[in-house]
Design a protein around this motif. Structure first.
Motif, PDB file in Angstrom:
ATOM      1  N   VAL A   1      84.109  23.050  69.093  1.00 40.08           N
ATOM      2  CA  VAL A   1      83.561  24.193  68.925  1.00 40.08           C
ATOM      3  C   VAL A   1      84.554  25.253  69.866  1.00 40.08           C
ATOM      4  N   ALA A   2      85.791  24.828  70.424  1.00 38.07           N
ATOM      5  CA  ALA A   2      86.687  25.771  70.984  1.00 38.07           C
ATOM      6  C   ALA A   2      87.389  26.322  70.020  1.00 38.07           C
ATOM      7  N   ALA A   3      87.130  25.885  68.571  1.00 34.86           N
ATOM      8  CA  ALA A   3      87.983  26.593  67.372  1.00 34.86           C
ATOM      9  C   ALA A   3      87.753  28.089  67.148  1.00 34.86           C
ATOM     10  N   PRO A   4      88.498  28.786  66.484  1.00 41.43           N
ATOM     11  CA  PRO A   4      88.371  30.104  66.108  1.00 41.43           C
ATOM     12  C   PRO A   4      87.290  30.127  65.167  1.00 41.43           C
TER      13      PRO A   4
ATOM     14  N   ASP B   1      77.229  25.566  73.969  1.00 36.57           N
ATOM     15  CA  ASP B   1      77.312  24.401  74.517  1.00 36.57           C
ATOM     16  C   ASP B   1      76.970  23.327  73.552  1.00 36.57           C
ATOM     17  N   PRO B   2      77.545  22.041  73.642  1.00 35.60           N
ATOM     18  CA  PRO B   2      77.563  20.890  72.705  1.00 35.60           C
ATOM     19  C   PRO B   2      76.178  20.530  72.437  1.00 35.60           C
ATOM     20  N   GLU B   3      75.192  20.729  73.309  1.00 43.92           N
ATOM     21  CA  GLU B   3      73.997  20.439  73.067  1.00 43.92           C
ATOM     22  C   GLU B   3      73.214  21.454  71.873  1.00 43.92           C
ATOM     23  N   ALA B   4      73.680  22.455  71.692  1.00 41.17           N
ATOM     24  CA  ALA B   4      73.268  23.816  70.889  1.00 41.17           C
ATOM     25  C   ALA B   4      73.726  23.351  69.487  1.00 41.17           C
ATOM     26  N   VAL B   5      74.931  22.697  69.105  1.00 41.43           N
ATOM     27  CA  VAL B   5      75.213  22.400  67.863  1.00 41.43           C
ATOM     28  C   VAL B   5      75.173  21.003  67.707  1.00 41.43           C
ATOM     29  N   MET B   6      74.687  20.217  68.359  1.00 31.76           N
ATOM     30  CA  MET B   6      74.353  18.833  67.892  1.00 31.76           C
ATOM     31  C   MET B   6      73.198  18.850  67.353  1.00 31.76           C
ATOM     32  N   ASP B   7      72.952  18.182  66.133  1.00 35.35           N
ATOM     33  CA  ASP B   7      71.354  17.859  65.561  1.00 35.35           C
ATOM     34  C   ASP B   7      70.808  16.675  66.264  1.00 35.35           C
ATOM     35  N   LYS B   8      71.522  15.898  66.933  1.00 36.79           N
ATOM     36  CA  LYS B   8      70.878  14.668  67.525  1.00 36.79           C
ATOM     37  C   LYS B   8      71.867  14.119  68.564  1.00 36.79           C
ATOM     38  N   LEU B   9      71.528  14.002  69.897  1.00 31.40           N
ATOM     39  CA  LEU B   9      72.363  13.137  70.708  1.00 31.40           C
ATOM     40  C   LEU B   9      71.467  11.773  70.919  1.00 31.40           C
TER      41      LEU B   9
END
Length: 330
Positions: free
Chosen positions: A19-22, A320-328
């Protein structure tokens, strides 16, 4: 039998790198899902974060996701695995843009690219003036070769061609500013007190100034060029511009273009270069055709890059990673 395991902390780091990508307008139109059985990450489109009017075909969305895919590959390799990547693996699932399987070791026939992991965290677009310091031919060739590795072409413009490209980009910017629908869509992605419901976007601090000499058309997200809200500053007189193009113009090519773009930006960062992206002409079919030069192999231009040495500028926030992960799954 697959014995590789992926702990929660490493997974979070991998997604943070992705997610650090442009992304266009900093929309961050991606989602990720872990397949724990295959130890693979699915990279998905988030169409609710697309630009309906500026990017109706989803070309820029695919490029944005491709850029995040490049970061993901770099991070996986940094941790010692091989990122076995497939683009558009399931035609019946159009939102699934890629899968990246983590494999032990590196295939014997695979090249050994430099570790660009640290550049992921240092790279971000700079919308500020650059100096007139020239970039060495060796560095330019390295950047062009980086694009070729990803299946794209990076063509550095001559001064005369750069002026032509800037004229076309200026027309694209003019149209965007004066199109009320696109103008309003752009404003939605600038963080203001009136848009606190927008979870992420392009903060005003990251917008940078407009070119006081009006040679380089930096995107005006506020549609308020040269106002007190968007100050002006003199930019470089002879900007270094490059066109990133692909031989075809399909969804897979857009993903390859995004990977090539980010790979080039990471290598540029490792050389101390700054970059800003000029996409306005790509948003109008007739202007995009004007940028193309089939005689030079630039059949399908995807984006213009401005490169040089200069200030870093502020970074844009990331989800945040949690916001873009469908499931942890841990």
């Amino acid at each position: 039998m697959q014995t590789l395991t992926l702990d929660a902390r490493t997974l979070e780091t991998l997604v943070s790198a992705a997610v650090a990508a442009p992304s266009i307008h900093n929309t961050q139109p991606w989602r990720f899902r872990l397949d724990p059985d295959a130890v693979a990450l699915e990279v998905r489109a988030a169409p609710e974060r697309s630009l309906r009017f500026s990017d109706p075909a989803g070309r820029a969305l695919h490029m944005s996701v491709g850029a995040s895919l490049c970061n993901l590959r770099v991070a996986i390799a940094h941790f010692g695995w091989w990122p076995r990547t497939r683009l558009l693996p399931r035609p019946d699932d159009p939102r699934l843009l890629a899968t990246v399987r983590l494999e032990d070791g590196t295939p014997a026939e695979a090249p050994q690219p430099p570790d660009l992991y640290e550049a992921i965290w240092r790279r971000h677009s700079s919308r500020f003036p650059f100096s007139g310091r020239p970039v060495s031919p060796a560095v330019l060739e390295e950047l062009a070769e980086t694009a070729r590795v990803e299946g794209a072409l990076l063509d550095f413009a001559t001064p005369e061609e750069a002026r032509r490209l800037l004229r076309i980009t200026t027309e694209g910017e003019r149209r965007n500013v004066h199109d009320p629908v696109r103008r309003d869509e752009s404003r939605l992605w600038v963080q203001t007190p009136a848009r606190e419901d927008r979870d992420i976007g392009m903060p005003k601090a990251a917008l940078g100034p407009q070119d006081a000499w009006e040679r380089i058309p930096m995107r005006d997200f506020t549609a308020a060029a040269h106002s007190e809200r968007l100050p002006a500053a003199p930019f470089e007189r002879s900007p270094l511009l490059a066109v990133l193009a692909t031989p075809h113009d399909r969804r897979a090519d857009w993903l390859r273009a995004g990977q090539a773009l980010q790979h080039v930006l990471l290598v540029a960062t490792s050389f101390g270069l700054r970059a800003s992206l000029l996409h306005q002409a790509m948003e109008w079919p007739d202007l995009r055709r004007e940028v193309s030069r089939p005689d030079a192999g630039l059949h399908h231009p995807q984006i213009l890059l401005r490169l040089g040495y200069g200030p870093e500028g502020p970074s844009s926030p990331r989800r945040d990673p949690e916001a873009v992960m469908d499931k942890l799954p841990f």
